[in-house]
Every structure is written in structure tokens, then in C-alpha cells.
Design an enzyme around this catalytic site. Structure first.
Site, PDB file in Angstrom:
ATOM      1  N   ILE A 126       0.883  -1.169   0.000  1.00 52.71           N
ATOM      2  CA  ILE A 126       0.000   0.000   0.000  1.00 52.71           C
ATOM      3  C   ILE A 126       0.917   1.214   0.000  1.00 52.71           C
ATOM      4  O   ILE A 126       1.898   1.272   0.742  1.00 52.71           O
ATOM      5  CB  ILE A 126      -0.960   0.015   1.214  1.00 52.71           C
ATOM      6  CG1 ILE A 126      -1.833   1.285   1.184  1.00 52.71           C
ATOM      7  CG2 ILE A 126      -0.211  -0.126   2.532  1.00 52.71           C
ATOM      8  CD1 ILE A 126      -2.921   1.298   2.261  1.00 52.71           C
ATOM      9  N   SER A 127       0.634   2.167  -0.875  1.00 54.37           N
ATOM     10  CA  SER A 127       1.484   3.338  -1.018  1.00 54.37           C
ATOM     11  C   SER A 127       1.444   4.217   0.231  1.00 54.37           C
ATOM     12  O   SER A 127       0.539   4.119   1.063  1.00 54.37           O
ATOM     13  CB  SER A 127       1.058   4.167  -2.228  1.00 54.37           C
ATOM     14  OG  SER A 127       1.299   3.470  -3.424  1.00 54.37           O
ATOM     15  N   ALA A 128       2.427   5.091   0.337  1.00 56.54           N
ATOM     16  CA  ALA A 128       2.480   6.036   1.446  1.00 56.54           C
ATOM     17  C   ALA A 128       1.351   7.060   1.327  1.00 56.54           C
ATOM     18  O   ALA A 128       0.864   7.348   0.232  1.00 56.54           O
ATOM     19  CB  ALA A 128       3.831   6.744   1.459  1.00 56.54           C
TER      20      ALA A 128
END
Length: 292
Positions: A126-128
């Protein structure tokens, strides 16, 4: 709860995959830092030794990097922090990110409000938060009520839930993820979130499939987001983009750029580069799971 920060005297470097070789890096003013420069050495020594460097983030942000001492423990505080540093400037994006609690979409035991990508299993991430904010802002005009949005590589469902709140019950938010276990997990996560009613009424849906082929059932789309890096922009996604629509997609192999793809009213395509990024590759399910 008070939050304290230590400020570090170097440009902001977001977490990225630990490299197997050295690359030049682009900073906000587009000046290249050569691999043998002292600045590059400082950055790589401070960051690339971190085994938690994952993918899905810009290499540099237009803000000074900060190191949290006590940690950000609330979703609202996370969003306010991104606003304070100029990552989020849209009040609508801030509102949506405050409503969708990131803690519901990260693995148990993770620090959900840290500005860092996280592994979610199956060789996926999951991206930042800053990356989610950036993509939501780039797509904001194409996420108006009643519009259709496609999230390719929807993972744990976070950004798809944000899309759903923005397009509303009369719109359509579609997530495509080729790991069935993540499809099930994302549905469970969304059911606990502010977008739960839209999952129930069908204006939000998550599907198992090859995202490189899009999801023709609800095309054309006003907005398409791709959460993994393609070697080239998949033609089916361009075909499923509505005239006047916009796609945000990381493109490249080792060196990657976040591309903004606009389809003009006559069907022609305009492409520009937003920033340098590092994402996991957009690939087949079999290739993604290899060695997992």
C-alpha cells in the site's frame, strides 16, 4: 496528544525499493543528482539501508523530510501534517482522506499513519499517504459526483474507497486486483469504512482480474489510477478512458515516472511527467507471486 518532530537537513526522500545499483535521482527543481555525489551518498546511507524501503512513493517531495519522535496516531493528524507541508492543498482531498481511516487498510501491527508504504502480502504494497494524496489531487476534477473511476491494483482497497466517496452513490468506483485474497480483504476493509454503504448499493465494487485489461463493464472511465509500474501504458486502459478523462500511471522499469495521461475531446492523448517514483511492477499474478 502532542506530536514532536526532528527536522533533517536534507531534501525529502520518500521510501523506495532498496536498489541493487545506483540511480540518479530527480529533486523538486528537476536537477539531477549524480550517483557519485556527496548528497546522493548521504541520502542512500540514511535511507536505502532501511529494509522497510518499499515502493509506491515519489523519490522527492516539495517539503523538508521530518522524522517523527512520538508518531502520528490519528488519521486526521496525518492529513493535517500532509496539508502543513504542502503535499495536500485540496480541501476536498483532505476531507476524503480524513473520512477514510488508513488504519483500516494496513496490516495489523503496522503504523498506519506514518508517511511510508507498507507490505500487504503477496509481494504487494500500500502506497504512502503522500502518494495517495498526490494521486487524488491529480484526479480530483475527474472524480466529481456521478463520474466513473477505475483503480487498477486496488490492493487493500484504500484508494478505491476514497474514489467512491468522491464520485458518490450516483457514480461508480471500480477496483481491480489480481490477487483474490486481497479482493476479499479489501471488501472486508471497506465494509468497516465510510464507504461501506457504497459497497452495499453497488456504486463501489472490487473485482479479481488482470488490471492491465481494465474493467470494460463500467467503462468509459473519467478517472483511472494504476498502482503499479507498467513498462508502457496498456492500450486497454487508454481505450477505456473517456474523452476528457485522466489516467495517472507509473511507467518504467528501474527508472520510473508518474505519468499523467489526458484523453482530449477528439480522442487524442496527451502525456506529461509529474514526478519520479518507485512502484512494484504491473505484471501477471503468476509473476507477482513468484518466490512468495
Amino acid at each position: 496528544m502532542s506530536v514532536q518532530y526532528h527536522y533533517c537537513p536534507f531534501p525529502a526522500l520518500a521510501y523506495a525499493t532498496k536498489p541493487t545499483h545506483t540511480l540518479p535521482i530527480t529533486i523538486a527543481n528537476h536537477r539531477r543528482i549524480p550517483p557519485d555525489s556527496s548528497t546522493f551518498s548521504v541520502i542512500t546511507n540514511l535511507f536505502f539501508q532501511n529494509p522497510n524501503f518499499l515502493t509506491g512513493n515519489t523519490l522527492f517531495l516539495r517539503m523538508q523530510r521530518f522524522c517523527s519522535v512520538s508518531g502520528v496516531t490519528k488519521n486526521k493528524a496525518m492529513v493535517e501534517r500532509l496539508q502543513r507541508y504542502g503535499v495536500i492543498t485540496s480541501s476536498k482531498v483532505a476531507e476524503v482522506m480524513e473520512r477514510v481511516d488508513r488504519a483500516l487498510f494496513v496490516p495489523d501491527g503496522a503504523a498506519p499513519y506514518d508517511d511510508s508504504p507498507m507490505a500487504i502480502g503477496y509481494n504487494a504494497t500500500i502506497s504512502a499517504p503522500h502518494m495517495h494524496g498526490m494521486c487524488l489531487q491529480l484526479l480530483e476534477e475527474n472524480l466529481q459526483p456521478g463520474m466513473h473511476a477505475l483503480d487498477v491494483g486496488s490492493g487493500t482497497g484504500y484508494l478505491t474507497a476514497c474514489f467512491a466517496l468522491m464520485v458518490g452513490h450516483h457514480g461508480r468506483a471500480v477496483g481491480v486486483e489480481h490477487i483474490p485474497e486481497l479482493v476479499s480483504l479489501s471488501a472486508e476493509n471497506i465494509q468497516k469504512s465510510a464507504a461501506a454503504t457504497q459497497l452495499k448499493d453497488g456504486s463501489l465494487s472490487i473485482h479479481a482480474g488482470d488490471g492491465r485489461q481494465g474493467w470494460p463493464e463500467f467503462a468509459p472511465y473519467d478517472a483511472i489510477h494504476v498502482g503499479a509500474a507498467a513498462s508502457e501504458i496498456p492500450k486497454p486502459l487508454i481505450d477505456q478512458l473517456k474523452p476528457g478523462g485522466r489516467m495517472v500511471i507509473p511507467v518504467g522499469n528501474i527508472s520510473q515516472d508518474l505519468k499523467v495521461v489526458d484523453k482530449n475531446s477528439d480522442g487524442s492523448i496527451s502525456v506529461r511527467t509529474e514526478t519520479s517514483v518507485r512502484y512494484v511492477p504491473l505484471t501477471s499474478r503468476e509473476a507477482q507471486l513468484r518466490g512468495y
